[in-house]
Design a protein around this motif. Structure first.
Motif, PDB file in Angstrom:
ATOM      1  N   VAL A  64       0.860  -1.187   0.000  1.00 39.85           N
ATOM      2  CA  VAL A  64       0.000   0.000   0.000  1.00 39.85           C
ATOM      3  C   VAL A  64       0.896   1.236   0.000  1.00 39.85           C
ATOM      4  CG1 VAL A  64      -1.815   1.257   1.211  1.00 39.85           C
ATOM      5  CG2 VAL A  64      -1.744  -1.230   1.336  1.00 39.85           C
ATOM      6  N   THR A  65       0.769   2.065  -1.006  1.00 38.25           N
ATOM      7  CA  THR A  65       1.595   3.273  -1.066  1.00 38.25           C
ATOM      8  C   THR A  65       1.056   4.329  -0.107  1.00 38.25           C
ATOM      9  OG1 THR A  65       0.281   4.316  -2.806  1.00 38.25           O
ATOM     10  CG2 THR A  65       2.110   2.865  -3.517  1.00 38.25           C
ATOM     11  N   LEU A  66       1.920   5.251   0.250  1.00 37.40           N
ATOM     12  CA  LEU A  66       1.511   6.359   1.104  1.00 37.40           C
ATOM     13  C   LEU A  66       0.397   7.164   0.430  1.00 37.40           C
ATOM     14  CD1 LEU A  66       1.939   7.950   3.709  1.00 37.40           C
ATOM     15  CD2 LEU A  66       3.746   9.227   2.541  1.00 37.40           C
ATOM     16  N   GLU A  67       0.504   7.348  -0.866  1.00 36.85           N
ATOM     17  CA  GLU A  67      -0.531   8.082  -1.603  1.00 36.85           C
ATOM     18  C   GLU A  67      -1.870   7.354  -1.534  1.00 36.85           C
ATOM     19  OE1 GLU A  67      -1.375  10.186  -5.916  1.00 36.85           O
ATOM     20  OE2 GLU A  67       0.415   8.958  -5.666  1.00 36.85           O
ATOM     21  N   ALA A  68      -1.864   6.042  -1.674  1.00 38.25           N
ATOM     22  CA  ALA A  68      -3.109   5.272  -1.597  1.00 38.25           C
ATOM     23  C   ALA A  68      -3.708   5.361  -0.197  1.00 38.25           C
ATOM     24  CB  ALA A  68      -2.862   3.814  -1.976  1.00 38.25           C
ATOM     25  N   MET A  69      -2.854   5.265   0.819  1.00 36.39           N
ATOM     26  CA  MET A  69      -3.334   5.385   2.200  1.00 36.39           C
ATOM     27  C   MET A  69      -4.007   6.729   2.420  1.00 36.39           C
ATOM     28  SD  MET A  69      -0.600   4.004   4.953  1.00 36.39           S
ATOM     29  CE  MET A  69       0.836   3.704   3.973  1.00 36.39           C
ATOM     30  N   LEU A  70      -3.307   7.788   2.047  1.00 34.60           N
ATOM     31  CA  LEU A  70      -3.813   9.135   2.266  1.00 34.60           C
ATOM     32  C   LEU A  70      -5.109   9.373   1.486  1.00 34.60           C
ATOM     33  CD1 LEU A  70      -3.369  11.838   3.645  1.00 34.60           C
ATOM     34  CD2 LEU A  70      -1.910  12.506   1.720  1.00 34.60           C
ATOM     35  N   THR A  71      -5.158   8.924   0.266  1.00 35.34           N
ATOM     36  CA  THR A  71      -6.353   9.094  -0.558  1.00 35.34           C
ATOM     37  C   THR A  71      -7.555   8.390   0.070  1.00 35.34           C
ATOM     38  OG1 THR A  71      -5.016   9.314  -2.558  1.00 35.34           O
ATOM     39  CG2 THR A  71      -7.336   8.714  -2.856  1.00 35.34           C
ATOM     40  N   ARG A  72      -7.353   7.171   0.542  1.00 39.07           N
ATOM     41  CA  ARG A  72      -8.463   6.432   1.176  1.00 39.07           C
ATOM     42  C   ARG A  72      -8.911   7.108   2.462  1.00 39.07           C
ATOM     43  NH1 ARG A  72      -8.459   0.172   1.172  1.00 39.07           N
ATOM     44  NH2 ARG A  72     -10.650   0.649   1.498  1.00 39.07           N
ATOM     45  N   LEU A  73      -7.953   7.611   3.247  1.00 41.54           N
ATOM     46  CA  LEU A  73      -8.314   8.296   4.496  1.00 41.54           C
ATOM     47  C   LEU A  73      -9.088   9.581   4.212  1.00 41.54           C
ATOM     48  CD1 LEU A  73      -5.054   7.727   6.560  1.00 41.54           C
ATOM     49  CD2 LEU A  73      -7.310   6.750   7.034  1.00 41.54           C
ATOM     50  N   VAL A  74      -8.657  10.338   3.216  1.00 41.99           N
ATOM     51  CA  VAL A  74      -9.362  11.576   2.854  1.00 41.99           C
ATOM     52  C   VAL A  74     -10.760  11.247   2.332  1.00 41.99           C
ATOM     53  CG1 VAL A  74      -9.387  13.536   1.257  1.00 41.99           C
ATOM     54  CG2 VAL A  74      -7.283  12.933   2.449  1.00 41.99           C
ATOM     55  N   ASP A  75     -10.887  10.195   1.533  1.00 43.83           N
ATOM     56  CA  ASP A  75     -12.204   9.787   1.027  1.00 43.83           C
ATOM     57  C   ASP A  75     -13.134   9.393   2.174  1.00 43.83           C
ATOM     58  OD1 ASP A  75     -11.394  10.234  -1.566  1.00 43.83           O
ATOM     59  OD2 ASP A  75     -11.100   8.109  -2.055  1.00 43.83           O
ATOM     60  N   LYS A  76     -12.589   8.731   3.174  1.00 47.47           N
ATOM     61  CA  LYS A  76     -13.414   8.267   4.292  1.00 47.47           C
ATOM     62  C   LYS A  76     -13.758   9.388   5.269  1.00 47.47           C
ATOM     63  CE  LYS A  76     -14.010   4.835   7.833  1.00 47.47           C
ATOM     64  NZ  LYS A  76     -15.228   4.160   7.484  1.00 47.47           N
ATOM     65  N   TYR A  77     -12.746  10.179   5.653  1.00 43.49           N
ATOM     66  CA  TYR A  77     -12.926  11.164   6.716  1.00 43.49           C
ATOM     67  C   TYR A  77     -13.084  12.602   6.225  1.00 43.49           C
ATOM     68  CZ  TYR A  77     -11.337   7.426   9.819  1.00 43.49           C
ATOM     69  OH  TYR A  77     -11.209   6.248  10.507  1.00 43.49           O
ATOM     70  N   GLY A  78     -12.506  12.929   5.091  1.00 43.39           N
ATOM     71  CA  GLY A  78     -12.439  14.321   4.646  1.00 43.39           C
ATOM     72  C   GLY A  78     -11.278  15.015   5.342  1.00 43.39           C
ATOM     73  N   TRP A  79     -10.862  16.151   4.798  1.00 42.69           N
ATOM     74  CA  TRP A  79      -9.694  16.855   5.341  1.00 42.69           C
ATOM     75  C   TRP A  79      -9.933  17.366   6.762  1.00 42.69           C
ATOM     76  CZ3 TRP A  79      -5.202  16.023   3.333  1.00 42.69           C
ATOM     77  CH2 TRP A  79      -5.068  15.783   1.965  1.00 42.69           C
ATOM     78  N   ASP A  80     -11.127  17.880   7.042  1.00 44.11           N
ATOM     79  CA  ASP A  80     -11.395  18.449   8.370  1.00 44.11           C
ATOM     80  C   ASP A  80     -11.276  17.392   9.463  1.00 44.11           C
ATOM     81  OD1 ASP A  80     -11.781  20.970   7.324  1.00 44.11           O
ATOM     82  OD2 ASP A  80     -13.966  20.780   7.238  1.00 44.11           O
TER      83      ASP A  80
END
Length: 78
Positions: free
Chosen positions: A19-35
């Protein structure tokens, strides 16, 4: 012999394997949003004018912040 390349062998004890760092971050942003991500992990790159690109730059240079992202990813159910 199958799986002669160590990178291709399964790693059942490592949930981050492959799992790349980019994939991790993208999934987290999709789930939680930036805020919500900024609330869960208190770093400015998530709170002020966030973007995947700027966050990746910061996380790649900052091991403690990357660890927080990895820990949140491992503890999140998608």
């Amino acid at each position: 012999m199958p799986n002669d390349n160590p990178a291709e062998r399964p790693h059942p004890n490592d949930p981050l394997h492959g799992v790349t760092l980019e994939a991790m971050l993208t999934r987290l942003v999709d789930k939680y949003g930036w805020d919500e991500l900024a609330r869960r992990i208190r770093i400015n790159c998530f709170a002020k004018d966030p973007s995947i690109k700027s966050s990746l730059t910061f996380l790649r240079r900052t091991p403690w912040a990357r660890k927080k992202v990895e820990d949140l990813y491992k503890g999140t159910t998608f």
